[in-house]
Design a protein around this motif. Structure first.
Motif, PDB file in Angstrom:
ATOM      1  N   VAL A 104       8.492 106.140  41.757  1.00 30.80           N
ATOM      2  CA  VAL A 104       7.623 105.793  42.882  1.00 30.80           C
ATOM      3  C   VAL A 104       7.992 104.427  43.444  1.00 30.80           C
ATOM      4  N   ALA A 105       8.195 103.464  42.574  1.00 36.26           N
ATOM      5  CA  ALA A 105       8.550 102.111  43.030  1.00 36.26           C
ATOM      6  C   ALA A 105       9.871 102.127  43.789  1.00 36.26           C
ATOM      7  N   SER A 106      10.843 102.884  43.281  1.00 34.59           N
ATOM      8  CA  SER A 106      12.138 102.976  43.951  1.00 34.59           C
ATOM      9  C   SER A 106      12.005 103.629  45.321  1.00 34.59           C
ATOM     10  N   ALA A 107      11.209 104.699  45.394  1.00 38.09           N
ATOM     11  CA  ALA A 107      11.020 105.398  46.665  1.00 38.09           C
ATOM     12  C   ALA A 107      10.314 104.506  47.684  1.00 38.09           C
ATOM     13  N   GLN A 108       9.298 103.786  47.227  1.00 33.00           N
ATOM     14  CA  GLN A 108       8.583 102.894  48.142  1.00 33.00           C
ATOM     15  C   GLN A 108       9.497 101.794  48.662  1.00 33.00           C
ATOM     16  N   ALA A 109      10.348 101.287  47.817  1.00 33.29           N
ATOM     17  CA  ALA A 109      11.270 100.229  48.238  1.00 33.29           C
ATOM     18  C   ALA A 109      12.251 100.729  49.293  1.00 33.29           C
ATOM     19  N   ARG A 110      12.513 102.031  49.283  1.00 34.12           N
ATOM     20  CA  ARG A 110      13.442 102.620  50.262  1.00 34.12           C
ATOM     21  C   ARG A 110      12.724 103.232  51.452  1.00 34.12           C
ATOM     22  N   ARG A 112      10.472 105.600  51.431  1.00 35.03           N
ATOM     23  CA  ARG A 112      10.383 107.050  51.276  1.00 35.03           C
ATOM     24  C   ARG A 112       8.934 107.468  51.028  1.00 35.03           C
ATOM     25  N   SER A 113       8.611 108.703  51.404  1.00 34.43           N
ATOM     26  CA  SER A 113       7.273 109.230  51.178  1.00 34.43           C
ATOM     27  C   SER A 113       7.026 109.413  49.685  1.00 34.43           C
ATOM     28  N   THR A 114       5.835 109.020  49.246  1.00 32.46           N
ATOM     29  CA  THR A 114       5.462 109.210  47.836  1.00 32.46           C
ATOM     30  C   THR A 114       4.205 110.071  47.713  1.00 32.46           C
ATOM     31  N   THR A 115       3.821 110.749  48.810  1.00 32.36           N
ATOM     32  CA  THR A 115       2.593 111.532  48.825  1.00 32.36           C
ATOM     33  C   THR A 115       2.556 112.549  47.690  1.00 32.36           C
ATOM     34  N   ARG A 116       3.679 113.233  47.442  1.00 34.01           N
ATOM     35  CA  ARG A 116       3.706 114.284  46.427  1.00 34.01           C
ATOM     36  C   ARG A 116       4.512 113.884  45.200  1.00 34.01           C
ATOM     37  N   LEU A 117       4.966 112.643  45.181  1.00 38.09           N
ATOM     38  CA  LEU A 117       5.833 112.182  44.100  1.00 38.09           C
ATOM     39  C   LEU A 117       5.049 111.673  42.898  1.00 38.09           C
ATOM     40  N   ALA A 118       3.976 110.941  43.155  1.00 37.90           N
ATOM     41  CA  ALA A 118       3.253 110.295  42.063  1.00 37.90           C
ATOM     42  C   ALA A 118       2.512 111.318  41.208  1.00 37.90           C
ATOM     43  N   VAL A 119       2.728 111.247  39.896  1.00 42.71           N
ATOM     44  CA  VAL A 119       1.978 112.107  38.987  1.00 42.71           C
ATOM     45  C   VAL A 119       0.598 111.508  38.769  1.00 42.71           C
ATOM     46  N   SER A 120      -0.337 112.338  38.383  1.00 46.34           N
ATOM     47  CA  SER A 120      -1.716 111.903  38.158  1.00 46.34           C
ATOM     48  C   SER A 120      -2.321 112.791  37.089  1.00 46.34           C
ATOM     49  N   GLU A 121      -3.522 112.411  36.635  1.00 41.96           N
ATOM     50  CA  GLU A 121      -4.203 113.258  35.663  1.00 41.96           C
ATOM     51  C   GLU A 121      -4.537 114.620  36.262  1.00 41.96           C
ATOM     52  N   ALA A 122      -4.861 114.627  37.558  1.00 46.83           N
ATOM     53  CA  ALA A 122      -5.162 115.906  38.214  1.00 46.83           C
ATOM     54  C   ALA A 122      -3.928 116.796  38.233  1.00 46.83           C
ATOM     55  N   MET A 123      -2.761 116.198  38.526  1.00 47.36           N
ATOM     56  CA  MET A 123      -1.521 116.977  38.526  1.00 47.36           C
ATOM     57  C   MET A 123      -1.219 117.474  37.112  1.00 47.36           C
ATOM     58  N   ARG A 124      -1.435 116.620  36.146  1.00 41.83           N
ATOM     59  CA  ARG A 124      -1.208 117.023  34.752  1.00 41.83           C
ATOM     60  C   ARG A 124      -2.085 118.209  34.379  1.00 41.83           C
ATOM     61  N   GLU A 364       7.325 104.203  55.474  1.00 45.54           N
ATOM     62  CA  GLU A 364       8.050 102.935  55.533  1.00 45.54           C
ATOM     63  C   GLU A 364       7.128 101.725  55.555  1.00 45.54           C
ATOM     64  N   GLY A 365       5.803 101.958  55.500  1.00 47.77           N
ATOM     65  CA  GLY A 365       4.851 100.856  55.490  1.00 47.77           C
ATOM     66  C   GLY A 365       3.834 100.989  56.609  1.00 47.77           C
ATOM     67  N   ALA A 366       2.810 100.129  56.584  1.00 48.13           N
ATOM     68  CA  ALA A 366       1.757 100.157  57.597  1.00 48.13           C
ATOM     69  C   ALA A 366       2.319  99.726  58.949  1.00 48.13           C
ATOM     70  N   ARG A 367       1.817 100.398  60.013  1.00 50.96           N
ATOM     71  CA  ARG A 367       2.319 100.096  61.349  1.00 50.96           C
ATOM     72  C   ARG A 367       1.188 100.294  62.352  1.00 50.96           C
ATOM     73  N   GLU A 368       1.044  99.347  63.285  1.00 52.88           N
ATOM     74  CA  GLU A 368       0.008  99.469  64.313  1.00 52.88           C
ATOM     75  C   GLU A 368       0.511 100.373  65.436  1.00 52.88           C
ATOM     76  N   GLU A 369      -0.315 101.357  65.826  1.00 51.97           N
ATOM     77  CA  GLU A 369       0.074 102.325  66.844  1.00 51.97           C
ATOM     78  C   GLU A 369      -1.133 102.686  67.704  1.00 51.97           C
TER      79      GLU A 369
END
Length: 503
Positions: A104-110, A112-124, A364-369
């Protein structure tokens, strides 16, 4: 072929030509492969080392398939129990979680979307529950589908394993649990996962999956990982004719390209490429039901999230404000909301919406639109891949028939819902809409485990045509072929009895 030359002509599609670029010619080495996508002319470079990795994984799965025929159903049941128990082990899950945090940290640094990447207790919990479904599912190898009785003999149609199933998925660690469902019906599986989640995948394989295979005594390679972050690994894997079925989970051009590669290799595919559901409000729509359907279809971004809302013009004056209330509530649940309005519909929005700015959570981060943007009608097929800020399109139509025509022309032909009190309107909608998934409320029901109580391997839309002899939900117990078995009680059966003589 050992070399490529810049500008070299490569025929494709029977009547077109693609040309080798200078970087491709320079990178190509003896032993490498060139995959020519016949639908598009894309020239894809597969280095020899990547080709070898993919071929080895598919080969192991192919060998395991031959051996799995002699493996008992009890051993397969034991595998699912052991895999679930390993995921339930806190120490093992902690190791998987540490690998996932690094991904997740690597993807965020690049960016990249992490919406479905991060594992959680619910996913487990969902992964474990899915494995327990397959553990408890009845064995289906050899299941009799049909029996035809004849004088002196009979024929049975029986379910039989299909072969090696190839899976490619981007940033979805939970698919490991879903995809192993094909073992229940005697198939084997080979995986390739994107670079974002490869560390998580390696941890799951090392600490949970492979120990379960060994504990159950299943053959080596019954569930094999193509351990490479390169896109070329997927191209090589889907080009392998030893695959019996190719499944790609995700969206966008990359998935469409993978499907084209598999199809030209002669392999059936299951994919949807793009998703995004539509909700259509009929003239008879109940406003509160409409509001709830919209709100509950925007809880998170997946393929069956509401992507386009169509409102008939005669109800626009009262339903557009209801839509905005639902969007406001969905935005409070997440991080604001962004609306794209097809040209002409913007006049129905309050000035406060049209003038508003907001901070949108992007990969890629927060953006005002701007909160509201104008959309061309031909862009209704675009799927909004949002992270934290729900995003969707609005189109005002003259009739439900117009909405159906827009869906059939521009959408990926995936999921559609009609909000109507008129029962006949629902029947007309169902008959006309070209979608495998049709509902009358929220769109997020399109999920194998949620709707059918079976973990899904993938969902298919009708973007490339309707599916032959199966539904849009692909599940582990749906991966089979049919064998015919004759049982003869009369030894003197003959196709020409008038000329036959007793022996």
């Amino acid at each position: 072929m050992e070399t490529l030359a810049p500008g070299q002509a490569i025929p494709f599609g029977g009547d077109r030509v693609a040309y080798v670029s200078e970087p491709l010619a320079k990178a190509f080495q003896p032993g490498d492969r060139l995959v020519v996508v016949q639908e598009t002319g894309d020239l894809l470079h597969v280095p020899a080392v990547i080709q070898s990795l993919a071929a080895d994984a598919v080969g192991r799965a192919h060998g395991a398939f031959q051996a799995l025929g002699a493996t008992s159903d009890q051993a397969i049941t034991h595998f699912f129990q052991a895999f679930a128990a390993n995921l339930a082990d806190d120490a093992i899950w902690r190791t998987i979680g540490e690998a996932n945090a690094a991904d997740v940290a690597s993807a965020q640094a690049r960016g990249r979307s992490t919406t479905r990447l991060a594992v959680s207790e619910a996913m487990r919990r969902d992964m474990i529950a899915g494995l327990e479904v397959w553990r408890d599912a009845p064995a289906s190898r050899g299941r009799v589908l049909e029996r035809v009785e004849h004088a002196g003999w009979s024929v049975e149609q029986t379910a039989a394993p299909l072969g090696v199933v190839g899976f490619i998925f981007e940033g979805r660690p939970n698919v490991f649990a879903d995809a192993t469902g094909v073992l229940r019906t005697g198939n084997t599986v080979v995986f390739r996962i994107g670079s974002d989640a490869l560390g998580t995948a390696r941890a799951i394989v090392e600490h949970a999956l492979e120990p379960a295979l060994r504990a159950a005594g299943l053959p080596d390679g019954a569930a094999a990982l193509v351990d490479s972050p390169a896109h070329a690994a997927g191209w090589a894997m889907f080009s392998d004719p030893r695959l019996a079925l190719a499944v790609a989970r995700g969206s966008g051009p990359a998935v469409a390209q993978l499907g084209a590669i598999a199809r030209q290799a002669g392999t059936p595919v299951s994919l949807h490429g793009t998703g995004g559901a539509w909700i259509v409000a009929d003239p008879s729509a109940d406003a509160q039901r409409f509001k709830r359907a919209v709100y509950h279809s925007l809880d998170r971004k997946v393929c069956n999230t509401l992507n386009v809302c169509a409102i008939v013009r005669e109800r626009a004056a009262d339903l557009v404000p209801v839509l905005l209330e639902a969007l406001q509530a969905a935005g409070e649940r997440r991080q604001g909301v962004k609306l794209h309005v097809v040209e002409g519909g913007e006049a129905l929005l309050p000035e406060a919406w049209r003038a508003a700015r907001l901070v949108v959570g992007r990969a890629e981060g927060a953006r005002e639109e701007d909160q509201v943007e104008i959309l061309a009608r031909e862009d209704l097929g675009r799927e909004w891949e949002w992270e934290e800020t729900p995003e969707l399109s609005l189109v005002i139509v003259d009739s439900v028939e117009e909405a159906v025509a827009l869906f059939n022309r521009y959408s990926p032909q995936f999921a559609a819902s009609l909000i109507a009190q008129d029962a006949e309107a629902h029947e007309r909608f169902y008959a006309a809409i070209n979608a495998p998934f049709v509902g009358d409320g929220f769109t997020r029901w399109v999920d194998g485990q949620f709707a059918l109580d079976r973990p899904e391997l993938g969902l298919s839309n009708w973007e490339h045509g309707r599916l032959f002899a199966r539904g849009g939900v692909l599940s582990g117990d749906g991966v089979f072929t049919v064998r015919a078995r004759a049982r003869q009680t009369d030894p003197d059966l003959d196709r020409n009895p008038d000329t036959a003589r007793p022996l």
